[in-house]
Design a protein around this motif. Structure first.
Motif, PDB file in Angstrom:
ATOM      1  N   TRP A  80       0.870  -1.178   0.000  1.00 29.44           N
ATOM      2  CA  TRP A  80       0.000   0.000   0.000  1.00 29.44           C
ATOM      3  C   TRP A  80       0.910   1.232   0.000  1.00 29.44           C
ATOM      4  O   TRP A  80       1.896   1.300   0.721  1.00 29.44           O
ATOM      5  CB  TRP A  80      -0.945  -0.011   1.194  1.00 29.44           C
ATOM      6  CG  TRP A  80      -0.288  -0.210   2.522  1.00 29.44           C
ATOM      7  CD1 TRP A  80       0.290  -1.343   2.999  1.00 29.44           C
ATOM      8  CD2 TRP A  80      -0.131   0.770   3.552  1.00 29.44           C
ATOM      9  NE1 TRP A  80       0.802  -1.144   4.252  1.00 29.44           N
ATOM     10  CE2 TRP A  80       0.549   0.135   4.614  1.00 29.44           C
ATOM     11  CE3 TRP A  80      -0.507   2.102   3.674  1.00 29.44           C
ATOM     12  CZ2 TRP A  80       0.871   0.804   5.785  1.00 29.44           C
ATOM     13  CZ3 TRP A  80      -0.189   2.761   4.846  1.00 29.44           C
ATOM     14  CH2 TRP A  80       0.480   2.113   5.883  1.00 29.44           C
ATOM     15  N   ASP A 163      -5.581   0.492  -9.008  1.00 27.12           N
ATOM     16  CA  ASP A 163      -5.902  -0.918  -8.890  1.00 27.12           C
ATOM     17  C   ASP A 163      -6.908  -1.108  -7.748  1.00 27.12           C
ATOM     18  O   ASP A 163      -6.671  -0.673  -6.613  1.00 27.12           O
ATOM     19  CB  ASP A 163      -4.619  -1.707  -8.602  1.00 27.12           C
ATOM     20  CG  ASP A 163      -4.870  -3.180  -8.449  1.00 27.12           C
ATOM     21  OD1 ASP A 163      -5.036  -3.869  -9.469  1.00 27.12           O
ATOM     22  OD2 ASP A 163      -4.908  -3.646  -7.288  1.00 27.12           O
ATOM     23  N   SER A 164      -8.024  -1.759  -8.035  1.00 26.49           N
ATOM     24  CA  SER A 164      -9.103  -1.868  -7.043  1.00 26.49           C
ATOM     25  C   SER A 164      -8.667  -2.671  -5.815  1.00 26.49           C
ATOM     26  O   SER A 164      -9.023  -2.324  -4.681  1.00 26.49           O
ATOM     27  CB  SER A 164     -10.342  -2.508  -7.680  1.00 26.49           C
ATOM     28  OG  SER A 164     -10.044  -3.794  -8.208  1.00 26.49           O
ATOM     29  N   SER A 165      -7.896  -3.728  -6.017  1.00 25.60           N
ATOM     30  CA  SER A 165      -7.451  -4.526  -4.865  1.00 25.60           C
ATOM     31  C   SER A 165      -6.488  -3.726  -3.997  1.00 25.60           C
ATOM     32  O   SER A 165      -6.504  -3.841  -2.763  1.00 25.60           O
ATOM     33  CB  SER A 165      -6.790  -5.823  -5.337  1.00 25.60           C
ATOM     34  OG  SER A 165      -5.646  -5.555  -6.121  1.00 25.60           O
ATOM     35  N   SER A 166      -5.662  -2.884  -4.615  1.00 26.64           N
ATOM     36  CA  SER A 166      -4.766  -2.027  -3.846  1.00 26.64           C
ATOM     37  C   SER A 166      -5.551  -1.018  -3.026  1.00 26.64           C
ATOM     38  O   SER A 166      -5.230  -0.756  -1.857  1.00 26.64           O
ATOM     39  CB  SER A 166      -3.798  -1.313  -4.791  1.00 26.64           C
ATOM     40  OG  SER A 166      -2.991  -0.385  -4.080  1.00 26.64           O
ATOM     41  N   ARG A 168      -8.602  -1.386  -1.872  1.00 23.77           N
ATOM     42  CA  ARG A 168      -9.221  -2.114  -0.756  1.00 23.77           C
ATOM     43  C   ARG A 168      -8.193  -2.398   0.336  1.00 23.77           C
ATOM     44  O   ARG A 168      -8.509  -2.354   1.534  1.00 23.77           O
ATOM     45  CB  ARG A 168      -9.841  -3.418  -1.255  1.00 23.77           C
ATOM     46  CG  ARG A 168     -11.093  -3.224  -2.108  1.00 23.77           C
ATOM     47  CD  ARG A 168     -11.844  -4.534  -2.288  1.00 23.77           C
ATOM     48  NE  ARG A 168     -11.051  -5.524  -3.014  1.00 23.77           N
ATOM     49  CZ  ARG A 168     -11.043  -5.664  -4.330  1.00 23.77           C
ATOM     50  NH1 ARG A 168     -11.786  -4.857  -5.085  1.00 23.77           N
ATOM     51  NH2 ARG A 168     -10.308  -6.588  -4.914  1.00 23.77           N
ATOM     52  N   TYR A 169      -6.973  -2.682  -0.060  1.00 27.02           N
ATOM     53  CA  TYR A 169      -5.903  -2.951   0.902  1.00 27.02           C
ATOM     54  C   TYR A 169      -5.649  -1.714   1.766  1.00 27.02           C
ATOM     55  O   TYR A 169      -5.502  -1.809   2.999  1.00 27.02           O
ATOM     56  CB  TYR A 169      -4.636  -3.347   0.149  1.00 27.02           C
ATOM     57  CG  TYR A 169      -3.644  -4.150   0.946  1.00 27.02           C
ATOM     58  CD1 TYR A 169      -3.659  -5.536   0.924  1.00 27.02           C
ATOM     59  CD2 TYR A 169      -2.677  -3.520   1.724  1.00 27.02           C
ATOM     60  CE1 TYR A 169      -2.748  -6.274   1.654  1.00 27.02           C
ATOM     61  CE2 TYR A 169      -1.764  -4.248   2.449  1.00 27.02           C
ATOM     62  CZ  TYR A 169      -1.805  -5.630   2.410  1.00 27.02           C
ATOM     63  OH  TYR A 169      -0.893  -6.349   3.140  1.00 27.02           O
TER      64      TYR A 169
END
Length: 257
Positions: A80, A163-166, A168-169
């Motif tokens: 992150w 990046d969507s997963s980043s 969320r992280y």
């Protein structure tokens, strides 16, 4: 190359490090930036500025780098994007009231200072050999490369998506920071105080982006003054503006087996 060989005298490791500029450039298809999201109190009482998430192009590039055979897997701290701003001094022992005051200060900083910060243009990365974890001078640039240095590609003027997963992280990390016993105990853990970051350490390699936006650096100067006005001048040691950086990835070699 001489500095890299001091860390690991392995031709394959040296070659992997030398591949990094081309690996990143080949995966960049957009202009990139990092959007400031929140100031927050990280473990060990460190004041940190978190960004909303890594651009998708950077995440894709890092996935390719993760496959290089001589590098250790990516560490938690670079999954992150963030900037370490202030580190508690070695002799500080926070009371519960001071800890809660710090949490309130970070909420205020997020509300009042983050809206004043501009996106940080992510146009260059630096491979750095360092012997102080703050990356204060003297450190040695091994390579500073532009991400859009392929003359055959004209990058679009629109910014690339995060990046969507980043994202969320980042949200998950920020939610974990709060008035809990675990965070309070961690803030008084003296294992990673100012001397850990500012004192000499074994030489290592890292891939970073040094902050360049002069407007943001002025806002961060005001942020430091606000914290010291609210808390006092003897709590934090601040990373100087010319060393503020976002760590993209550590470049530690795998251990010999």
């Amino acid at each position: 190359e001489d500095v890299v060989s001091q860390i690991r005298a392995d031709p394959e490791f040296i070659d992997n490090i030398n591949q990094l500029p081309s690996l990143f450039r080949s995966n960049i298809s957009n202009k990139l930036s990092l959007r400031p999201k929140a100031f927050f109190l990280a473990f060990h009482g460190t004041i940190t500025l978190a960004f909303s998430g890594w651009p998708a192009d950077i995440v894709r590039s890092k996935e390719v780098v993760n496959c290089l055979p001589t590098l250790q897997p990516e560490l938690f701290g670079t999954k992150w994007p963030k900037v370490t701003l202030g580190i508690l001094r070695d002799d500080v022992l926070l009371s519960r009231g001071q800890f809660r005051k710090l949490l309130e200060i970070c909420i205020h900083l997020s509300d009042q200072f983050v809206p004043r910060l501009l996106p940080e243009e992510l146009d260059t990365l630096q491979i750095v050999a360092y012997d102080r974890r703050t990356l204060e001078s003297p450190h040695l640039y091994l390579s500073s490369f532009h991400l859009n240095n392929n003359n055959s590609i004209n990058l679009p003027q629109t910014l690339g998506e995060e990046d969507s997963s980043s994202c969320r992280y980042v949200e998950q990390v920020l939610k974990e920071a709060g008035d809990t016993e675990e965070y309070f105990v961690s803030s008084n853990n003296k294992g990673r105080r100012a001397s850990f970051y500012f004192s000499e350490c074994p030489k290592e390699l890292t891939l970073v982006h040094f902050l360049q936006n002069s407007h943001n650096l002025l806002v961060l100067d005001e942020m430091r003054k606000y914290v010291e006005h609210e808390l006092g001048p003897d709590f934090y040691r601040w990373v100087p503006n010319n060393a503020l950086h976002v760590s993209v990835r550590a470049l530690n070699p795998k251990q010999n087996t």
